[in-house]
Scaffold this active site. Structure first.
Site, short mmCIF file in Angstrom:
data_model
loop_
_atom_site.label_atom_id
_atom_site.label_comp_id
_atom_site.label_asym_id
_atom_site.label_seq_id
_atom_site.Cartn_x
_atom_site.Cartn_y
_atom_site.Cartn_z
N PHE A 160 0.72 -1.27 -0.06
CA PHE A 160 -0.09 -0.08 -0.11
C PHE A 160 1.09 1.12 0.00
CE2 PHE A 160 -2.75 -3.27 2.37
CZ PHE A 160 -3.69 -3.25 1.51
N TYR A 161 1.93 1.40 0.91
CA TYR A 161 2.69 2.37 1.09
C TYR A 161 3.61 2.56 -0.06
CZ TYR A 161 6.07 5.73 3.07
OH TYR A 161 7.18 6.72 3.37
N ALA A 162 4.07 1.50 -0.52
CA ALA A 162 4.85 1.80 -2.02
C ALA A 162 4.16 2.09 -3.16
CB ALA A 162 5.65 0.19 -2.19
N SER A 164 1.48 3.89 -3.13
CA SER A 164 1.19 5.54 -2.94
C SER A 164 2.46 6.22 -3.42
CB SER A 164 0.70 5.78 -1.53
OG SER A 164 1.74 5.81 -0.52
N LYS A 165 3.61 5.98 -2.95
CA LYS A 165 4.82 6.45 -3.14
C LYS A 165 5.38 6.49 -4.67
CE LYS A 165 5.65 8.51 0.85
NZ LYS A 165 5.53 9.83 0.97
#
Length: 296
Positions: A160-162, A164-165
Site C-alpha cells: 500500500f505504502y509503496a 502511493s509513493k
C-alpha cells in the site's frame, strides 16, 4: 497576486507535516540558516509542542498554520491563500506530510489503498496545485518527500505504502517537465530508513485476516515491528542534504540541479537492485521485447 514584502534574499519555506519526521527537523534547520518558515500540520497541538522547543530568537521568522492535506482542494486552497499573507510569498514548498499502513494487499484491499492514497497522493497534489500560482511568481521550488519503498514494492507488507509513493513519484516527474517553463525547480527525494516518527510507528493492518496469509503476515509483521529505532539513517543529515540542494550551497554548490535525491545507503542499494533486475530482464528477453511490431 501579492508581491513580495521581503527586502533580502531569505527564502520562505512552506512545510507540510511539520510536527514530526523530516518536516520537524527541516523547520529547525531552515530557521537556523536564517530563512523564514510556514510550518503546517494536521494537529496544531502537536506542532505547538515542537515549536515550544525552539530558540526564542527564531519566533519572528516562524508562522504556524493548521493544514490537513486530506481536506480537499477548496479548503486547502483557502489555507494556502492564508499562508501567503504572512510574508506575501512562498519560495519553497516541501511536501512532507504522509504516512504508511503496512499490511497484506489482499487483506486490506482498496479500503486501505484509498486511505493510503488520500494523504500521500491526493493530499500532496492538492497542496502543490494550490501553491503553484505563488511559486510561479517567485520562480520557486517544489520538494516532494517520496520513498525508496517505491523501488521495493515486492517486500511483503509494503504494497500500500509503496504504491502511493510510486504514484506520487510519477506525478512529481510529470511536474518536472510541466513546470520547467516557469523556472520552477522540482526535487524528488527518496529516503531510505531514517530514525524518525515514520511508517514503522503505524500498526500493521490485521483487521481482515485471511488464514492463507497467516505465516507470511506473521513474518512481515514481526519484521516491521523490529525496525523502529534501529534505522541507520540520521534525519538531521538528511534534511541538511535537502537544504543544500534547494539552496545550491555546501555540497550542491556549482553542481547541476539533480531532480532526484536518493538518501541512505539502503535506498541506493534498492534503486540499483531494481534497475539491475529490469535491465537483466531486458537483456534476457530482448528477442521477445523487439518481436512485437507489425511485419514490414
Amino acid at each position: 497576486m501579492a508581491q513580495s514584502s521581503l527586502e533580502d534574499n531569505r527564502k520562505v519555506w512552506l512545510i507540510t507535516g511539520a510536527s514530526s519526521g523530516f518536516g520537524k527537523r527541516l523547520v529547525t534547520s531552515i530557521l537556523a540558516r536564517g530563512d523564514l518558515v510556514i510550518a503546517t500540520a494536521r494537529s496544531l497541538d502537536k506542532l505547538e509542542s515542537v515549536i515550544s522547543e525552539l530558540d526564542s530568537q527564531y519566533m519572528e521568522r516562524l508562522r504556524t498554520l493548521q493544514l490537513d492535506v486530506t481536506d480537499g482542494e477548496e479548503k486547502i486552497k483557502t489555507k494556502i491563500d492564508q499562508a501567503i499573507t504572512f510574508w506575501k510569498r512562498i519560495d519553497v514548498l516541501v511536501n512532507n506530510a504522509g504516512f504508511g499502513v503496512p499490511g497484506m494487499v489482499e487483506e486490506g484491499g482498496t479500503k486501505i489503498l484509498r486511505r493510503q492514497f488520500e494523504t500521500n497522493v491526493f493530499g500532496t497534489l492538492d497542496v502543490t496545485t494550490a501553491t503553484l500560482p505563488y511559486l510561479r511568481e517567485s520562480n520557486g521550488c517544489v520538494v516532494v518527500i517520496g520513498s525508496r519503498s517505491a523501488w521495493k514494492a515486492e517486500l511483503p507488507g509494503l504494497g500500500f505504502y509503496a504504491a502511493s509513493k510510486a504514484a506520487i513519484h510519477a506525478i512529481t516527474e510529470a511536474f518536472m517537465s510541466e513546470l520547467a517553463q516557469f523556472n520552477i525547480k522540482v526535487l524528488l527525494v527518496a529516503p531510505g530508513s531514517f530514525r524518525t516518527e515514520g511508517i514503522y510507528g503505524h500498526s500493521y493492518y490485521t483487521d481482515n485476516p485471511i488464514p492463507a496469509y497467516d505465516k507470511l503476515r506473521g513474518i512481515s509483521k514481526t519484521r516491521f515491528e523490529s525496525v523502529g529505532g534501529t534505522e541507520k539513517g540520521d534525519p538531521d543529515k538528511a534534511v541538511k542534504a535537502i537544504i543544500e540542494v534547494v539552496t545550491g550551497e555546501g555540497r550542491a554548490k556549482d553542481r547541476p540541479w539533480p531532480n532526484y535525491l536518493i538518501l541512505g545507503e539502503d535506498a541506493e542499494a534498492d534503486v540499483r537492485n531494481k534497475c539491475r533486475r529490469w535491465l537483466t530482464v531486458l537483456d534476457e528477453w530482448s528477442d521477445v521485447t523487439r518481436a512485437v511490431n507489425f511485419d514490414s
